[in-house]
Design a protein around this motif. Structure first.
Motif, PDB file in Angstrom:
ATOM      1  N   ALA A   1       0.828  -1.204   0.000  1.00  0.00           N
ATOM      2  CA  ALA A   1       0.000   0.000   0.000  1.00  0.00           C
ATOM      3  C   ALA A   1       0.861   1.252   0.000  1.00  0.00           C
ATOM      4  CB  ALA A   1      -0.937  -0.003   1.211  1.00  0.00           C
ATOM      5  N   SER A   2       1.966   1.221   0.731  1.00  0.00           N
ATOM      6  CA  SER A   2       2.874   2.368   0.751  1.00  0.00           C
ATOM      7  C   SER A   2       3.565   2.537  -0.592  1.00  0.00           C
ATOM      8  CB  SER A   2       3.914   2.197   1.869  1.00  0.00           C
ATOM      9  OG  SER A   2       3.295   2.234   3.136  1.00  0.00           O
ATOM     10  N   GLY A   3       4.009   1.428  -1.180  1.00  0.00           N
ATOM     11  CA  GLY A   3       4.640   1.498  -2.492  1.00  0.00           C
ATOM     12  C   GLY A   3       3.695   2.017  -3.551  1.00  0.00           C
ATOM     13  N   PHE A   4       2.428   1.633  -3.461  1.00  0.00           N
ATOM     14  CA  PHE A   4       1.437   2.150  -4.409  1.00  0.00           C
ATOM     15  C   PHE A   4       1.183   3.631  -4.174  1.00  0.00           C
ATOM     16  CE2 PHE A   4      -2.936   3.313  -5.415  1.00  0.00           C
ATOM     17  CZ  PHE A   4      -2.956   3.031  -6.779  1.00  0.00           C
ATOM     18  N   GLY A   5       1.115   4.036  -2.910  1.00  0.00           N
ATOM     19  CA  GLY A   5       0.761   5.410  -2.576  1.00  0.00           C
ATOM     20  C   GLY A   5       1.670   6.440  -3.199  1.00  0.00           C
ATOM     21  N   THR A   6       2.969   6.163  -3.242  1.00  0.00           N
ATOM     22  CA  THR A   6       3.910   7.135  -3.804  1.00  0.00           C
ATOM     23  C   THR A   6       4.307   6.822  -5.236  1.00  0.00           C
ATOM     24  OG1 THR A   6       5.603   5.917  -2.558  1.00  0.00           O
ATOM     25  CG2 THR A   6       4.904   8.051  -1.673  1.00  0.00           C
ATOM     26  N   GLY A   7       3.761   5.736  -5.798  1.00  0.00           N
ATOM     27  CA  GLY A   7       3.947   5.482  -7.223  1.00  0.00           C
ATOM     28  C   GLY A   7       5.056   4.521  -7.577  1.00  0.00           C
ATOM     29  N   GLN A   8       5.702   3.906  -6.585  1.00  0.00           N
ATOM     30  CA  GLN A   8       6.716   2.901  -6.913  1.00  0.00           C
ATOM     31  C   GLN A   8       6.073   1.614  -7.422  1.00  0.00           C
ATOM     32  OE1 GLN A   8       7.169   5.080  -4.357  1.00  0.00           O
ATOM     33  NE2 GLN A   8       8.896   5.997  -5.446  1.00  0.00           N
ATOM     34  N   LEU A   9       4.888   1.330  -6.968  1.00  0.00           N
ATOM     35  CA  LEU A   9       4.122   0.169  -7.431  1.00  0.00           C
ATOM     36  C   LEU A   9       2.864   0.662  -8.134  1.00  0.00           C
ATOM     37  CD1 LEU A   9       4.349  -2.118  -4.247  1.00  0.00           C
ATOM     38  CD2 LEU A   9       5.724  -2.278  -6.318  1.00  0.00           C
ATOM     39  N   PRO A  10       2.486   0.046  -9.251  1.00  0.00           N
ATOM     40  CA  PRO A  10       3.114  -1.126  -9.862  1.00  0.00           C
ATOM     41  C   PRO A  10       4.197  -0.801 -10.880  1.00  0.00           C
ATOM     42  CG  PRO A  10       1.081  -0.619 -11.002  1.00  0.00           C
ATOM     43  CD  PRO A  10       1.229   0.425  -9.921  1.00  0.00           C
ATOM     44  N   ASP A  11       4.735   0.409 -10.915  1.00  0.00           N
ATOM     45  CA  ASP A  11       5.650   0.814 -11.986  1.00  0.00           C
ATOM     46  C   ASP A  11       7.067   0.306 -11.804  1.00  0.00           C
ATOM     47  OD1 ASP A  11       6.416   2.367 -14.329  1.00  0.00           O
ATOM     48  OD2 ASP A  11       7.383   3.741 -12.936  1.00  0.00           O
ATOM     49  N   LYS A  12       7.585   0.264 -10.574  1.00  0.00           N
ATOM     50  CA  LYS A  12       9.012   0.037 -10.370  1.00  0.00           C
ATOM     51  C   LYS A  12       9.325  -1.166  -9.496  1.00  0.00           C
ATOM     52  CE  LYS A  12      10.299   4.926 -10.804  1.00  0.00           C
ATOM     53  NZ  LYS A  12       8.945   5.481 -10.941  1.00  0.00           N
ATOM     54  N   GLU A  13       8.395  -2.149  -9.402  1.00  0.00           N
ATOM     55  CA  GLU A  13       8.665  -3.259  -8.502  1.00  0.00           C
ATOM     56  C   GLU A  13       9.933  -4.021  -8.891  1.00  0.00           C
ATOM     57  OE1 GLU A  13       4.975  -4.669 -10.900  1.00  0.00           O
ATOM     58  OE2 GLU A  13       6.023  -2.818 -10.448  1.00  0.00           O
ATOM     59  N   GLY A  14      10.285  -4.036 -10.175  1.00  0.00           N
ATOM     60  CA  GLY A  14      11.489  -4.730 -10.613  1.00  0.00           C
ATOM     61  C   GLY A  14      12.765  -4.059 -10.182  1.00  0.00           C
ATOM     62  N   GLN A  15      12.677  -2.788  -9.743  1.00  0.00           N
ATOM     63  CA  GLN A  15      13.862  -2.061  -9.291  1.00  0.00           C
ATOM     64  C   GLN A  15      13.992  -2.053  -7.774  1.00  0.00           C
ATOM     65  OE1 GLN A  15      16.327  -1.020 -10.982  1.00  0.00           O
ATOM     66  NE2 GLN A  15      15.555  -1.123 -13.058  1.00  0.00           N
ATOM     67  N   MET A  16      13.018  -2.639  -7.078  1.00  0.00           N
ATOM     68  CA  MET A  16      13.062  -2.666  -5.614  1.00  0.00           C
ATOM     69  C   MET A  16      13.403  -4.060  -5.114  1.00  0.00           C
ATOM     70  SD  MET A  16      10.131  -0.115  -4.140  1.00  0.00           S
ATOM     71  CE  MET A  16       8.701  -0.941  -4.819  1.00  0.00           C
ATOM     72  N   TYR A  17      14.116  -4.110  -3.994  1.00  0.00           N
ATOM     73  CA  TYR A  17      14.373  -5.389  -3.343  1.00  0.00           C
ATOM     74  C   TYR A  17      13.114  -5.812  -2.596  1.00  0.00           C
ATOM     75  CZ  TYR A  17      19.354  -4.978  -4.365  1.00  0.00           C
ATOM     76  OH  TYR A  17      20.566  -4.880  -5.003  1.00  0.00           O
ATOM     77  N   HIS A  18      12.732  -7.079  -2.786  1.00  0.00           N
ATOM     78  CA  HIS A  18      11.463  -7.576  -2.265  1.00  0.00           C
ATOM     79  C   HIS A  18      11.736  -8.669  -1.233  1.00  0.00           C
ATOM     80  CE1 HIS A  18       7.342  -9.654  -3.161  1.00  0.00           C
ATOM     81  NE2 HIS A  18       7.284  -8.887  -2.087  1.00  0.00           N
ATOM     82  N   ALA A  19      11.275  -8.458  -0.004  1.00  0.00           N
ATOM     83  CA  ALA A  19      11.317  -9.489   1.026  1.00  0.00           C
ATOM     84  C   ALA A  19      10.047 -10.321   0.867  1.00  0.00           C
ATOM     85  CB  ALA A  19      11.398  -8.854   2.414  1.00  0.00           C
ATOM     86  N   ALA A  20      10.140 -11.368   0.053  1.00  0.00           N
ATOM     87  CA  ALA A  20       8.948 -12.066  -0.433  1.00  0.00           C
ATOM     88  C   ALA A  20       8.161 -12.757   0.676  1.00  0.00           C
ATOM     89  CB  ALA A  20       9.347 -13.087  -1.512  1.00  0.00           C
ATOM     90  N   VAL A  21       8.835 -13.289   1.683  1.00  0.00           N
ATOM     91  CA  VAL A  21       8.127 -14.038   2.730  1.00  0.00           C
ATOM     92  C   VAL A  21       7.093 -13.158   3.424  1.00  0.00           C
ATOM     93  CG1 VAL A  21       8.392 -15.240   4.932  1.00  0.00           C
ATOM     94  CG2 VAL A  21      10.035 -15.654   3.087  1.00  0.00           C
ATOM     95  N   ASP A  22       7.469 -11.907   3.689  1.00  0.00           N
ATOM     96  CA  ASP A  22       6.554 -10.990   4.370  1.00  0.00           C
ATOM     97  C   ASP A  22       5.913  -9.989   3.409  1.00  0.00           C
ATOM     98  OD1 ASP A  22       7.043 -11.931   7.095  1.00  0.00           O
ATOM     99  OD2 ASP A  22       9.061 -11.128   6.802  1.00  0.00           O
ATOM    100  N   ASN A  23       6.240 -10.113   2.126  1.00  0.00           N
ATOM    101  CA  ASN A  23       5.712  -9.203   1.102  1.00  0.00           C
ATOM    102  C   ASN A  23       5.978  -7.741   1.463  1.00  0.00           C
ATOM    103  OD1 ASN A  23       4.503  -8.571  -1.360  1.00  0.00           O
ATOM    104  ND2 ASN A  23       2.475  -8.374  -0.450  1.00  0.00           N
ATOM    105  N   LEU A  24       7.222  -7.458   1.820  1.00  0.00           N
ATOM    106  CA  LEU A  24       7.658  -6.099   2.117  1.00  0.00           C
ATOM    107  C   LEU A  24       8.766  -5.699   1.147  1.00  0.00           C
ATOM    108  CD1 LEU A  24       7.830  -6.274   6.019  1.00  0.00           C
ATOM    109  CD2 LEU A  24       6.012  -5.246   4.631  1.00  0.00           C
ATOM    110  N   PHE A  25       8.914  -4.394   0.938  1.00  0.00           N
ATOM    111  CA  PHE A  25       9.899  -3.882  -0.011  1.00  0.00           C
ATOM    112  C   PHE A  25      10.899  -2.985   0.706  1.00  0.00           C
ATOM    113  CE2 PHE A  25       6.122  -4.895  -2.386  1.00  0.00           C
ATOM    114  CZ  PHE A  25       6.586  -5.439  -3.580  1.00  0.00           C
ATOM    115  N   LEU A  26      12.192  -3.169   0.422  1.00  0.00           N
ATOM    116  CA  LEU A  26      13.201  -2.250   0.940  1.00  0.00           C
ATOM    117  C   LEU A  26      13.036  -0.918   0.238  1.00  0.00           C
ATOM    118  CD1 LEU A  26      14.402  -5.132   1.651  1.00  0.00           C
ATOM    119  CD2 LEU A  26      16.636  -3.997   1.611  1.00  0.00           C
ATOM    120  N   ILE A  27      13.115   0.164   0.977  1.00  0.00           N
ATOM    121  CA  ILE A  27      12.796   1.472   0.409  1.00  0.00           C
ATOM    122  C   ILE A  27      13.863   1.926  -0.585  1.00  0.00           C
ATOM    123  CG2 ILE A  27      11.391   2.212   2.359  1.00  0.00           C
ATOM    124  CD1 ILE A  27      13.810   3.889   3.305  1.00  0.00           C
TER     125      ILE A  27
END
Length: 423
Positions: free
Chosen positions: A205-231
């Motif tokens: 939700a935070s990534g979507f709010g500022t526009g990183q998602l769904p546009d830049k998910e490939g450029q972010m590190y993803h902690a998949a187990v908890d579905n969190l993204f490193l800023i």
């Protein structure tokens, strides 16, 4: 995220400004309007059937209370299909809303009228150039050689621990980093920014709010187990402090500063231009975020631009300011200024800051609004800027301040480092 009503009412202007970005999918605008037409028609049908069902229920209740059971049963039989119609129309509404959302998030922000058309960085407008390049002799070294010479940054050790793009700062190199962070934070607080410490991982939700998602998910590190993204920048958690918030107009502007490490995969970045500190996967940055009234946001953008320049002036660095052309701007920005410092040993410009006005693009996603004195609620404007990103600032200091005796520390930093020479 653009507002559907604005797209409907200003279709030609939307297409005109998207062309400044060289937007490759103008057909999306017609698809958005057509899908919104279907949504509106379905909503009208749903409202009509719901009103009829409510009126019938009320009438049935009145007839039953007055003992007119047969008439009530007749009306109930005639309206028996209303419930199913409401359910079907509700499902169709949900489908159209989902389709509309999926379409509209693919449309970038509209460039401000001052933003020129262009496709590449070479087409950006040079707004000003400040100072003169440092005078270096022919034996001047690039920062990665200086780092090795004075044993202050170890790229190979970082590669051993993690991988390329994760340097280890040592001794006076680490203290220079800390000095810059404290200098930038102190200056921001002196200029009225409220310092915050924020999480370094964010949810979708935070990534979507500022526009990183769904546009830049490939450029972010993803902690998949908890579905969190490193800023990728402190902009994300700091701006999201105000997701789903209604501010009072008198509380504007909101001004925050934050230091965080930043994490970027930088997929596809190779070559000599990314050597050393020029492009990293982890780096430190002090960020500025402002939330302001739409009528004041461009005044604020210029103020932030001037403020970032003052930091570069205090560090004694030769820099220039660019206003980015449409094709070189970020997806969410309406106008962006880039600040670049001159790399003396590499003989090239290095970007050290971007200052952007997103207008209502982020706030529409965030549902970030303010209530005016007359009680009307409207979307706020959001802005952010780097003040500053450290890796290339460090590179510029090392290269431009090198002398035969060692690397001089800019005067503004000496009280933070406790030393004036790296030797």
């Amino acid at each position: 995220m653009l507002q559907v009503n604005y797209i409907r009412e200003n279709k030609e202007k939307v297409l005109e400004r998207l062309a400044v970005r060289n937007f490759k999918q103008p057909e999306l605008i017609d698809q958005i309007i057509a899908t919104d037409d279907q949504r509106r028609q379905t909503q009208a049908s749903l409202d009509k059937i719901s009103a009829e069902a409510n009126a019938a229920a009320k009438q049935i209740g009145e007839l039953m209370r007055s003992g007119r059971k047969e008439e009530a049963e007749a009306i109930k039989a005639n309206t028996a299909g209303h419930k199913e119609q409401v359910r079907e129309l509700g499902e169709r509404m949900s489908q159209f809303e989902t389709s509309l959302h999926q379409l509209i998030v693919q449309v970038p922000n509209l460039p401000h009228d001052l933003v020129s058309k262009g496709s590449t960085a070479e087409e950006n407008d040079v707004v000003l150039v400040h100072g003169q390049p440092a005078v270096l002799d022919n034996a001047a070294l690039p920062h990665w050689e200086l780092a090795a010479k004075y044993d202050i940054i170890d790229f190979e050790l970082g590669n051993k621990i993690t991988g390329a793009g994760f340097p280890v700062y040592k001794g006076k190199g680490a203290r220079l980093q800390r000095a810059l962070i404290n200098f930038f934070l102190d200056r921001a607080v002196e200029h009225g920014y409220n310092e915050v410490q924020v999480p370094h991982l964010v949810n979708e939700a935070s990534g979507f709010g500022t526009g990183q998602l769904p546009d830049k998910e490939g450029q972010m590190y993803h902690a998949a187990v908890d579905n969190l993204f490193l800023i990728p920048t402190a902009e994300v958690p700091v701006t999201n402090l105000y997701r789903d918030v209604i501010l009072k107009e008198e509380s504007l502007p909101v001004r925050h500063t934050a230091y965080t490490p930043c994490f970027r995969r930088e997929a596809g970045s190779y070559g000599a231009h990314v050597r050393g500190l020029n492009r990293l996967h982890q780096f430190d940055k002090v960020e500025l975020v402002q939330i302001n009234h739409p009528e004041k946001s461009y005044e604020t953008l210029e103020e932030m631009n001037t403020y970032v320049q003052s930091l570069l002036q205090d560090l004694g660095l030769h820099y220039r300011v660019l206003r980015l052309c449409g094709g070189d701007m970020g997806f969410t920005s309406a106008m962006t200024y880039d600040m670049e410092v001159w790399s003396g040993a590499q003989q090239r410009w290095l970007e050290v800051s971007s200052v952007s006005n997103f207008e209502t693009y982020q706030s529409n996603r965030l549902k970030l609004r303010f209530k005016g004195k007359e009680g009307k609620t409207q979307l706020a404007h959001t802005l952010n800027g780097s003040a500053l990103a450290l890796p290339r600032i460090v590179a510029a200091i090392l290269e431009n301040y090198q002398t035969p005796e060692g690397i001089k520390v800019p005067e503004a930093l000496v009280r933070y480092t406790g030393f004036d020479l790296i030797s």
